[in-house]
Write a protein that holds these residues in place. Structure first.
Motif, short mmCIF file in Angstrom:
data_model
loop_
_atom_site.label_atom_id
_atom_site.label_comp_id
_atom_site.label_asym_id
_atom_site.label_seq_id
_atom_site.Cartn_x
_atom_site.Cartn_y
_atom_site.Cartn_z
N MET A 5 -10.90 -32.31 -51.36
CA MET A 5 -12.02 -32.84 -50.56
C MET A 5 -11.65 -34.02 -49.43
SD MET A 5 -14.28 -35.68 -50.27
CE MET A 5 -13.66 -36.44 -51.83
N SER A 6 -11.91 -33.82 -48.33
CA SER A 6 -11.73 -34.72 -47.35
C SER A 6 -13.05 -35.75 -46.88
CB SER A 6 -11.24 -34.12 -45.85
OG SER A 6 -11.28 -35.02 -45.00
N VAL A 7 -12.64 -36.91 -47.24
CA VAL A 7 -13.75 -37.95 -47.10
C VAL A 7 -14.27 -37.90 -45.60
CG1 VAL A 7 -12.92 -39.52 -49.06
CG2 VAL A 7 -12.12 -39.89 -46.85
N ASN A 8 -13.47 -37.34 -44.60
CA ASN A 8 -13.84 -37.54 -43.28
C ASN A 8 -14.69 -36.10 -42.93
OD1 ASN A 8 -12.61 -39.98 -42.80
ND2 ASN A 8 -10.71 -38.77 -42.85
N ARG A 9 -15.14 -35.26 -43.77
CA ARG A 9 -15.84 -34.03 -43.49
C ARG A 9 -17.05 -34.38 -42.74
NH1 ARG A 9 -18.93 -31.04 -47.46
NH2 ARG A 9 -19.60 -32.06 -49.21
N TRP A 10 -17.67 -35.62 -43.04
CA TRP A 10 -19.06 -35.90 -42.23
C TRP A 10 -18.92 -36.26 -40.82
CZ3 TRP A 10 -22.25 -33.53 -45.31
CH2 TRP A 10 -22.06 -33.61 -46.85
N THR A 11 -18.63 -35.10 -40.01
CA THR A 11 -18.55 -35.53 -38.51
C THR A 11 -19.78 -35.71 -37.94
OG1 THR A 11 -18.34 -33.38 -37.89
CG2 THR A 11 -16.47 -34.22 -38.57
N ASP A 12 -19.98 -36.31 -36.69
CA ASP A 12 -20.91 -36.55 -35.97
C ASP A 12 -21.53 -35.16 -35.44
OD1 ASP A 12 -21.31 -39.31 -36.18
OD2 ASP A 12 -20.23 -39.64 -34.26
N GLU A 13 -20.53 -34.25 -35.24
CA GLU A 13 -20.90 -32.81 -34.70
C GLU A 13 -21.66 -32.30 -35.97
OE1 GLU A 13 -18.97 -28.88 -32.89
OE2 GLU A 13 -17.69 -30.44 -33.57
N ARG A 14 -21.29 -32.41 -37.18
CA ARG A 14 -21.81 -31.51 -38.19
C ARG A 14 -23.07 -32.12 -38.59
NH1 ARG A 14 -19.20 -31.04 -44.26
NH2 ARG A 14 -20.95 -29.28 -45.14
N LEU A 15 -23.44 -33.32 -38.47
CA LEU A 15 -24.63 -34.08 -38.84
C LEU A 15 -25.49 -33.65 -37.60
CD1 LEU A 15 -23.22 -37.21 -40.66
CD2 LEU A 15 -24.19 -35.25 -41.58
N ASP A 16 -25.02 -33.84 -36.53
CA ASP A 16 -26.17 -33.40 -35.43
C ASP A 16 -26.74 -32.11 -35.76
OD1 ASP A 16 -25.45 -35.87 -34.21
OD2 ASP A 16 -24.02 -35.08 -32.60
N GLY A 17 -26.01 -31.01 -36.04
CA GLY A 17 -26.56 -29.87 -36.33
C GLY A 17 -27.39 -29.98 -37.48
N LEU A 18 -27.13 -30.73 -38.38
CA LEU A 18 -28.14 -30.82 -39.47
C LEU A 18 -29.26 -31.36 -39.16
CD1 LEU A 18 -25.52 -32.04 -42.29
CD2 LEU A 18 -26.54 -29.54 -42.33
N ARG A 19 -29.23 -32.25 -38.27
CA ARG A 19 -30.65 -32.59 -38.03
C ARG A 19 -31.39 -31.89 -37.08
NH1 ARG A 19 -31.08 -37.60 -38.80
NH2 ARG A 19 -33.23 -37.69 -37.76
N ALA A 75 -17.05 -40.48 -54.11
CA ALA A 75 -16.12 -40.88 -52.92
C ALA A 75 -16.86 -40.30 -51.49
CB ALA A 75 -14.82 -40.55 -53.15
N ASP A 76 -17.21 -38.70 -51.87
CA ASP A 76 -17.60 -38.00 -50.59
C ASP A 76 -19.06 -38.64 -50.30
OD1 ASP A 76 -17.65 -36.10 -48.85
OD2 ASP A 76 -18.64 -34.51 -49.96
N CYS A 77 -19.83 -38.98 -51.28
CA CYS A 77 -21.20 -39.59 -51.27
C CYS A 77 -21.13 -40.81 -50.68
CB CYS A 77 -21.86 -39.55 -52.63
SG CYS A 77 -23.61 -39.74 -52.45
N ALA A 78 -20.27 -41.69 -50.81
CA ALA A 78 -19.88 -42.83 -50.24
C ALA A 78 -19.63 -42.80 -48.76
CB ALA A 78 -18.77 -43.79 -50.89
N ALA A 79 -18.97 -41.76 -48.35
CA ALA A 79 -18.55 -41.30 -47.06
C ALA A 79 -19.63 -41.10 -46.05
CB ALA A 79 -17.41 -40.38 -47.07
N LEU A 80 -20.54 -40.19 -46.91
CA LEU A 80 -21.47 -39.71 -46.18
C LEU A 80 -22.52 -40.95 -46.11
CD1 LEU A 80 -23.62 -37.56 -45.21
CD2 LEU A 80 -24.11 -37.04 -47.56
#
Length: 375
Positions: A1-15, A241-246
């Protein structure tokens, strides 16, 4: 698991994504029954404690059956551990929700627009707060996520309300596309963060002790709830940890001052003061918000300044605790948060929600173990 997987590009798509299953159901209900059926649906969801399948449209009954099952990865032992943690710290969890998780969600300036635009909140600003506290109790009570449990039914209703709100807001013409899709997948992920990670971190700041295993179990329970609420599996955090990164990425992307967030925070403080007895705890909600959220977020929300001397010494002295405990604020906060949480729960139990609305409920076993009194 990468704590950096929540990129702006990915979250922009989810919006830009909602909940296809629930959205299609609501769309069909509007098309087939027009406004009358839609209004009846909302009344069923908002005014009744249980959805009775044989009284609902066929499409709705099919939805309830299709969304009642837990995911294949749900772990009964982890669910049990999550419930046990809630049983141990139930009153403090409510304080963490009122004074940490909920106001934190109001700090997201785009996501808070949905809450502010929903007409039922404008006429009764306390309603959603009480319903949110009810979902917390329903989901985390023993058996809440068992087949037919209150937690599953509560999450199904919330998912349908989300879809109905999306439809009504988009039809209203009042929605700004710059905010993303109403109640989108990123905002739903933020809600999951609020109920899991934010509640747990709030509990820690209130002096509650939890093992790493217990924290992961609590998150697992809310990931199961997220599944029932319609979150895409790829949106569910893998671990704490992943939740904290998000949580950190969402805060960086969206937390800023807004009039809407400040209004809802005021309503939250007013509700806490309304349901707790007399004026003994007046100011306590604001002080605990400052304690849990920190000054930066509190300033965004215009939370009143904390006066720890007044808001700790008065209640502690009245309750007969030794004066030397007042020198250790962390110990005082831990003790007072438990009492304040019980008073909040008792106030919600006694609160008159109107003849057409069910009263706030807590299972008898939890009321007994938490020493919560009420009708």
């Amino acid at each position: 698991m990468s704590v950096n997987r929540w990129t702006d590009e990915r979250l922009d798509g989810l919006r830009q994504r909602g909940d296809p299953l629930a959205d299609e159901l609501v769309k069909n209900l509007f098309q087939q029954g027009q406004v009358g059926t839609a209004n009846a649906l909302m009344k069923q969801l908002l005014r009744n404690d249980q959805l009775v399948p044989d009284t609902l449209p066929e499409l709705l009954r099919e939805y309830l059956v299709a969304t009642a099952s837990l995911p294949s990865w749900a772990d009964p032992e982890l669910l049990h551990q999550g419930e046990a943690l809630f049983c141990r710290y139930g009153p403090q969890s409510v304080v963490s929700l009122f004074c940490g998780a909920l106001p934190a969600s109001y700090a997201a300036a785009h996501g808070v627009q949905v809450i502010h635009l929903t007409a039922r909140l404008a006429t009764d600003p306390f309603r959603r707060i009480v319903e949110t506290a009810q979902m917390l109790v329903d989901v985390m009570s023993p058996g809440g996520l068992a087949p037919g449990g209150n937690g599953i039914r509560s999450a199904q209703k919330v998912r349908l309300m989300h879809a109905a709100v999306r439809h009504l807001i988009l039809e209203s013409g009042k929605w700004n596309p710059e905010w993303g899709h109403p109640i989108n997948q990123e905002d739903l992920a933020g809600t999951l963060v609020d109920f899991s990670y934010a509640v747990v971190t709030g509990l820690e700041k209130l002096g509650c002790t939890m093992s790493a295993q217990e924290q992961e179990a609590y998150l697992h329970s809310w990931k199961v709830v997220g599944h029932v609420l319609g979150l895409d599996p790829a949106v569910l955090p893998e671990d704490m940890a992943d939740c904290a990164a998000l949580a950190e990425r969402i805060q960086r992307r969206h937390f800023r001052a807004s009039t809407e967030g400040q209004e809802l925070t005021r309503a939250l403080i007013q509700l806490a003061e309304h349901v707790t007895p007399g004026d003994l705890f007046d100011g306590m909600a604001a002080s605990l918000m400052r304690h849990i959220l920190g000054d930066d977020i509190s300033e965004m929300l215009k939370v009143p300044p904390a006066d720890w001397t007044r808001h700790l010494i008065g209640p502690l002295a009245l309750m007969g605790w030794a004066s030397d405990e007042l020198g250790d604020r962390s110990s005082a906060v831990a003790k007072l948060s438990a009492v304040f949480g019980r008073k909040l729960l008792e106030g919600l139990l006694w609160m008159n929600r109107g003849a057409e609305r069910p009263p706030f409920r807590i299972p008898p076993t939890l009321r007994e173990s938490w020493h919560v009194e009420g009708q």
